[in-house]
Design a protein around this motif. Structure first.
Motif, mmCIF file in Angstrom:
data_model
loop_
_atom_site.group_PDB
_atom_site.id
_atom_site.type_symbol
_atom_site.label_atom_id
_atom_site.label_comp_id
_atom_site.label_asym_id
_atom_site.label_seq_id
_atom_site.Cartn_x
_atom_site.Cartn_y
_atom_site.Cartn_z
ATOM 1 N N ARG A 10 -13.608 6.810 -31.483
ATOM 2 C CA ARG A 10 -14.069 6.120 -32.251
ATOM 3 C C ARG A 10 -12.741 5.681 -33.099
ATOM 4 O O ARG A 10 -12.559 4.155 -32.819
ATOM 5 C CB ARG A 10 -15.253 6.923 -33.336
ATOM 6 C CG ARG A 10 -15.664 5.194 -34.313
ATOM 7 C CD ARG A 10 -16.033 5.936 -35.179
ATOM 8 N NE ARG A 10 -17.338 6.492 -35.143
ATOM 9 C CZ ARG A 10 -18.757 6.293 -36.182
ATOM 10 N NH1 ARG A 10 -18.485 6.481 -36.809
ATOM 11 N NH2 ARG A 10 -20.283 7.047 -35.389
ATOM 12 N N SER A 13 -16.389 10.408 -38.638
ATOM 13 C CA SER A 13 -17.768 10.340 -37.641
ATOM 14 C C SER A 13 -17.387 11.835 -36.773
ATOM 15 O O SER A 13 -18.234 12.389 -35.960
ATOM 16 C CB SER A 13 -17.060 9.101 -36.170
ATOM 17 O OG SER A 13 -15.785 10.053 -35.037
ATOM 18 N N ASP A 41 -24.799 5.146 -33.125
ATOM 19 C CA ASP A 41 -24.318 6.297 -32.580
ATOM 20 C C ASP A 41 -26.088 7.574 -32.805
ATOM 21 O O ASP A 41 -26.243 8.323 -31.564
ATOM 22 C CB ASP A 41 -24.025 7.337 -33.163
ATOM 23 C CG ASP A 41 -22.499 7.866 -33.143
ATOM 24 O OD1 ASP A 41 -21.792 7.445 -32.879
ATOM 25 O OD2 ASP A 41 -21.760 8.282 -33.876
ATOM 26 N N ALA A 75 -22.120 2.186 -37.089
ATOM 27 C CA ALA A 75 -21.765 2.620 -36.190
ATOM 28 C C ALA A 75 -22.407 4.404 -36.141
ATOM 29 O O ALA A 75 -22.967 3.800 -34.653
ATOM 30 C CB ALA A 75 -19.651 3.010 -35.760
ATOM 31 N N SER A 76 -22.815 4.399 -37.254
ATOM 32 C CA SER A 76 -23.375 6.151 -36.824
ATOM 33 C C SER A 76 -24.572 5.796 -37.071
ATOM 34 O O SER A 76 -25.343 6.376 -36.400
ATOM 35 C CB SER A 76 -23.454 6.597 -38.492
ATOM 36 O OG SER A 76 -21.495 6.977 -38.316
ATOM 37 N N THR A 126 -18.217 2.265 -31.979
ATOM 38 C CA THR A 126 -19.204 3.872 -30.951
ATOM 39 C C THR A 126 -19.873 4.426 -29.865
ATOM 40 O O THR A 126 -19.217 5.286 -29.135
ATOM 41 C CB THR A 126 -20.654 3.043 -31.678
ATOM 42 O OG1 THR A 126 -20.777 2.640 -32.616
ATOM 43 C CG2 THR A 126 -21.767 4.228 -31.101
#
Length: 425
Positions: free
Chosen positions: A316, A348, A166, A162-163, A101
């Protein structure tokens, strides 16, 4: 606006979403691409002046009712994604999620800032432009991975967390870019939110579900679970304008319970039968093709789109590769590590709602000069359009081996069932 046309638009959107889903899946592509394309077709009937927006209020801002229902769709989708998450895999990929991230935010931000400075934009404007490239469309990535059956994999778990991170970084960066609001206050709210929802929720959710079961009413557990999801979403929306993080956390703490897994199909029926397709048609309707007429915007869009795609895949993907996918994965230079890192990077690529939110905050906060506002709006819509359309086929390609393995497993399972029936006779 008359309720007649709102109801007509909702009905039309759901019908064509399923038709588009069916058409695209015949080409062995994720069905969400069909929903996006159908939404784009509907929206551009309005943008090109063929139908007035009051008779087809599918574009963003043309109907508060449809905007809100579409938002419920993404809230439900993230709730479902979290419910379907393997907590153990999420723990194992925690380091990968954090490192990837950070790299996935820093690389496109730095490249975007540098490119815009070279093009002659000011420091503040260039930084705001870089921020637009940082946040991933978590809804689209989750939907595609769910369709491919990859969400419960290590890549799926890492991509999901991770998103989510984000989004928080995107919010913090845009606050820094426009100088409105306090980063310290935002950080405090995020910490308190995770304590309330994550820690307390994790230990108290068992008692909550037992209470729901004691009510002895039809769909009592389902009703109280959805109610909890909306309360978490409301808390996240009020504190940092990110309702989907709240619904994600609700799904995550419920995923540890058998009851959470049991209600998945019921929630899925509500989501996939109504709200989730509406969200993706609504998202597709944001993609205004008339922006391609603006040559100056097209030049800016070309730069932003290139950085949006390459920056995220490298950032990423490289961050995931550096961690070697956690403990026990072994040496960095293996085909498996490279392929999984590439999957993370491709997942991503898409940008939608968060990029638009960041853009509006940057404009209203004065980070983008009034003379460049139309150009930035057009360029952002172009790179959103491109990123949304290229992600489904790219992810299908990236997960080709996993998809083939699932097909073979289903085929073998079917053969075994047929053999058992033959023996039983």
């Amino acid at each position: 606006m008359e309720a007649t046309w709102i109801l007509f638009t909702i009905g039309t959107a759901i019908i064509i979403a399923k038709i588009g889903d069916s058409i695209v899946e015949r080409f062995e592509l994720p069905g969400v691409l069909g929903e996006l394309l159908m939404g784009m077709a509907l929206g551009n009937l309005v943008y090109f002046g063929l139908i007035k927006s009051e008779y087809l209020p599918i574009t963003m801002g043309s109907s508060e009712v449809i905007d809100f229902l579409a938002k419920l769709g993404i809230i439900l989708l993230l709730f479902l994604g979290a419910l379907d998450t393997d907590i153990e895999k999420l723990k194992r990929t925690g380091v990968t999620a954090v490192v990837s991230t950070i790299m996935g935010v820093f690389v496109p931000l730095a490249l975007g800032y540098y490119a815009l400075r070279v093009m002659g934009y000011g420091y503040r404007e260039a930084f705001a432009g870089g921020v637009l490239l940082t946040a991933t469309s978590i809804g689209l990535t989750v939907r595609i991975m769910m369709d491919l059956g990859a969400l419960r994999s290590e890549v799926g778990a890492a991509s999901l967390s991770a998103s989510v991170i984000d989004d928080f970084l995107g919010i913090a960066l845009i606050i820094f870019a426009v100088g409105s609001g306090s980063l310290l206050e935002l950080s405090a709210k995020i910490i308190v939110f995770f304590i309330i929802t994550g820690v307390l929720g994790w230990y108290l959710v068992d008692h909550y579900i037992k209470f729901a079961e004691k009510l002895h009413v039809e769909k009592g557990v389902l009703g109280l679970v959805i109610g909890l999801m909306f309360i978490f979403a409301a808390l996240a929306e009020d504190w940092f304008a990110a309702a989907i993080e709240g619904s994600f956390m609700a799904g995550l703490i419920l995923s540890k319970l058998p009851e959470g897994k049991r209600i998945m199909e019921e929630v899925r029926s509500i989501g996939y039968g109504f709200l989730i397709p509406l969200f993706f048609v609504h998202t597709g309707a944001m993609l205004n093709l008339t922006v391609f007429k603006n040559i100056e915007a097209f030049k800016l869009a070309f730069v932003l789109t290139t950085i949006a795609v390459v920056g995220k895949v490298i950032g990423r993907g490289f961050g995931a590769w550096l961690t070697a996918w956690g403990r026990g994965r072994g040496f960095l230079f293996t085909k498996q590590n490279f392929r999984m890192s590439l999957q993370m990077g491709i997942g991503s690529i898409p940008r939608t709602e968060v990029a638009l939110v960041d853009l509006m905050v940057a404009i209203h906060g004065g980070a983008i000069s009034s003379g460049n506002v139309p150009k930035f709006i057009a360029a952002t819509l172009i790179f959103i359009t491109v990123s949304v359309l290229i992600t489904p086929p790219l992810l299908k390609w990236a997960f080709k081996e996993e998809v083939e393995a699932q097909k073979m497993a289903k085929l073998e399972s079917r053969k075994e069932r047929i053999e058992r029936k033959k023996k039983a006779r």
